[in-house]
Structure formats: structure tokens, C-alpha cells
Design a protein around this motif. Sequence first.
Motif, short mmCIF file in Angstrom:
data_model
loop_
_atom_site.label_atom_id
_atom_site.label_comp_id
_atom_site.label_asym_id
_atom_site.label_seq_id
_atom_site.Cartn_x
_atom_site.Cartn_y
_atom_site.Cartn_z
N GLU A 267 0.67 -1.28 0.07
CA GLU A 267 0.55 -0.16 0.03
C GLU A 267 0.91 1.21 0.23
O GLU A 267 0.39 2.30 -0.46
N ASP A 268 1.87 1.05 0.43
CA ASP A 268 3.27 2.45 0.78
C ASP A 268 3.62 2.62 -0.25
O ASP A 268 3.79 4.11 -0.89
N ARG A 271 0.56 4.09 -2.94
CA ARG A 271 0.73 5.88 -3.27
C ARG A 271 1.72 6.66 -3.39
O ARG A 271 1.41 7.74 -3.79
N ASN A 274 0.65 6.15 -7.51
CA ASN A 274 0.29 7.19 -7.38
C ASN A 274 0.59 8.50 -7.54
O ASN A 274 0.05 10.06 -8.10
N ALA A 275 0.94 9.30 -6.81
CA ALA A 275 2.07 10.17 -6.11
C ALA A 275 2.33 10.35 -7.56
O ALA A 275 2.45 11.96 -7.91
N TRP A 305 -6.91 15.37 -6.92
CA TRP A 305 -5.63 15.29 -6.21
C TRP A 305 -5.69 16.04 -4.83
O TRP A 305 -4.85 15.82 -4.18
N THR A 308 -5.88 13.62 -1.40
CA THR A 308 -4.91 12.95 -1.39
C THR A 308 -3.83 14.15 0.38
O THR A 308 -4.07 14.97 -0.41
N GLY A 312 1.67 11.49 -1.18
CA GLY A 312 0.82 10.15 -1.00
C GLY A 312 1.53 9.59 -0.29
O GLY A 312 1.49 8.43 0.40
#
Length: 316
Positions: A267-268, A271, A274-275, A305, A308, A312
Motif C-alpha cells: 500500500e505504501d 501511494r 500514485n503520487a 489530487w 489526497t 502520497g
Amino acid sequence: MTDSVTPRPAADRSPAAVDAAVGAGRDLGLTVTDAKVLYDMFSVVVHLAPAPVVARVPTVLPHSTDPGSLARRQQAELDVARWLADQGTPVIPPSPLVPREPVQRDGFSMTFWQFVEEDRDKEPDYVANSEVVADLHAAMRAYPGGLSFLSSAEPLFITEGLAYLEERPDLIGPADLDRAGREWRVLEPLVRSRAAFEAAYPGIDLQPIHGDTPPANIFPGVDGDLYADFELVTLGPVEWDLAGMGPEGASAYDRGARRNGMRPLDEDVLRFANAVGMLRAIACLSLVPQLPVLVDYITPAIAQWRETPFAGGATG
């Protein structure tokens, strides 16, 4: 080619790319009498009919792109796609009718691919596609060629794109651009340095990956789906290929990963991917003078964005 790839006016570049592809194809011995444009956005994709060959000609490129770097990227794509095809992986392969190398003509650099008939009635299913990306990753793990770490992030393009946007408040507001710049200062070291990435995310294995949202680059052939468009093939974490696919896409990928005996997504790292992917999308606003329609795609993503976590959740 010259020492730089000069952007052409939109009205000129597509016809010029088609002419270059037809001329190059004929020079290579292909019979081309009825060329058809199949796709025209970042690249012009031309079926050199009646030859069973498709030419892909990149036309919308960052100002920092030079002929040498573009040709190296294209050669890596050809090499990976050919190797995967030789292993029996369902990909669109390079054309066997011409040399498997980029061809330069009239200021363009192009590659040639086997023509595959498209199933135009099939709607894309990005969740299902996310699951079979795990099959692609399993196949790519053994690729023997050398690839650069996260070259698909194009860090120079992000840096130069954000700098360009400082003079274009009509494309992105100052507050959004300030946040993007601060995020990039945190994320850039992790993109540019494999060692920095591995220190930040210990235990995350790196491998050859597609590099450019493969769930959206699965071609619906009439005889079955084929992986396609390895233009940004790179070495990186598998999470990079699932950026932007959302929770459903991530869950689908994990199902495919379990089927292949591979680890689930972290998950990290997802993220992080995604960032960085979002910053790359923002940098693409610098290409709006070449491709105005990009505003319609990127502006809604910027609104999401804003909601978020900063960078991320990465802390550098």
C-alpha cells in the motif's frame, strides 16, 4: 534527425507523420497503397495497408526529448516485446517484415509492428485487465535485458514541465503548482535513485515492468487480448503499473498475483506510485500547446489530487 525533436503545429504533424511512415515503409520494401490512421494522440499509429504492418510515430513529445534518447527508448520497447512474444506471451509483436529497430525519417523516429485486427465491439474492462497484468509481470521477471530504474517516471520532464507551468497560470493555479513543486522535492530523490527508493521501501523487489498503465494498454484483438505499447518499459516496483487503477484494480491485481505465486501490492509503494503518476500528469499540462485536449483529461484528476495526502504520504 537533428539534435532535438522540434514540436510541429498540430495541423501539420499528423499528415507529416503519415507521409514519413509511408515513405519509410516503402523504403523498407513494403507495399503501401492505402495507409490508414488507426490512432492519433501522443503518437500517430498508421496501418501501412495492404502490408500487415503498423507504424507508430511519436509526435507529441517533451521539449527535452532528443533523438538519441527517443531511439533508445524505442529499441528497448522492441526488444522487450520481441522477447515476450518469443516466450509465448500474448503481445503485439514487432513486425517480422522489417528490421526490428527504430527508423528515422523527416524528423520523426518510428517503430513497426505486426498488424492485428481489433475487436471494436469489446468494451475495456480495466478491473479484469488489472488482474491479468500480474500474468504479464510474471512473464517479464525473467527478461534478460538491461533496463533503467523508473525511467518511465521521466523525472527531467516533470522538473521542466513544472517550471514551464510557472508561466501558465491559465493551466494550473499557483496554489496547486506550489503543492506539486513541494511534492516533487520529496519524491524526486526516490525516483532518480534506486538506492534511495530501496532505503525508503525496504524489502520491495524490483523487476522489469510495463511502465505505462498496462490495464489501459491491453489491445482487444479479434483472436484475444494482447499486451501492447511498451514504450515506457522500465525497472521498478510492480505497483507502478497499477497507479491510478483504484481499490478495485488493486484487489484484482492481487488476485492475479496470488495465482502466480507473487506478492500482493504494497500500500505504501502504491501511494508513492500514485503520487508520482499524478505529478507526471500535471507536468503533461506543459504539452497542452501541442495537444489542447489534455486539459479535459487532467483538470478533473487535479481536483481529485487535492483530496489526497501530500506526496502520497511519503516523507523522503
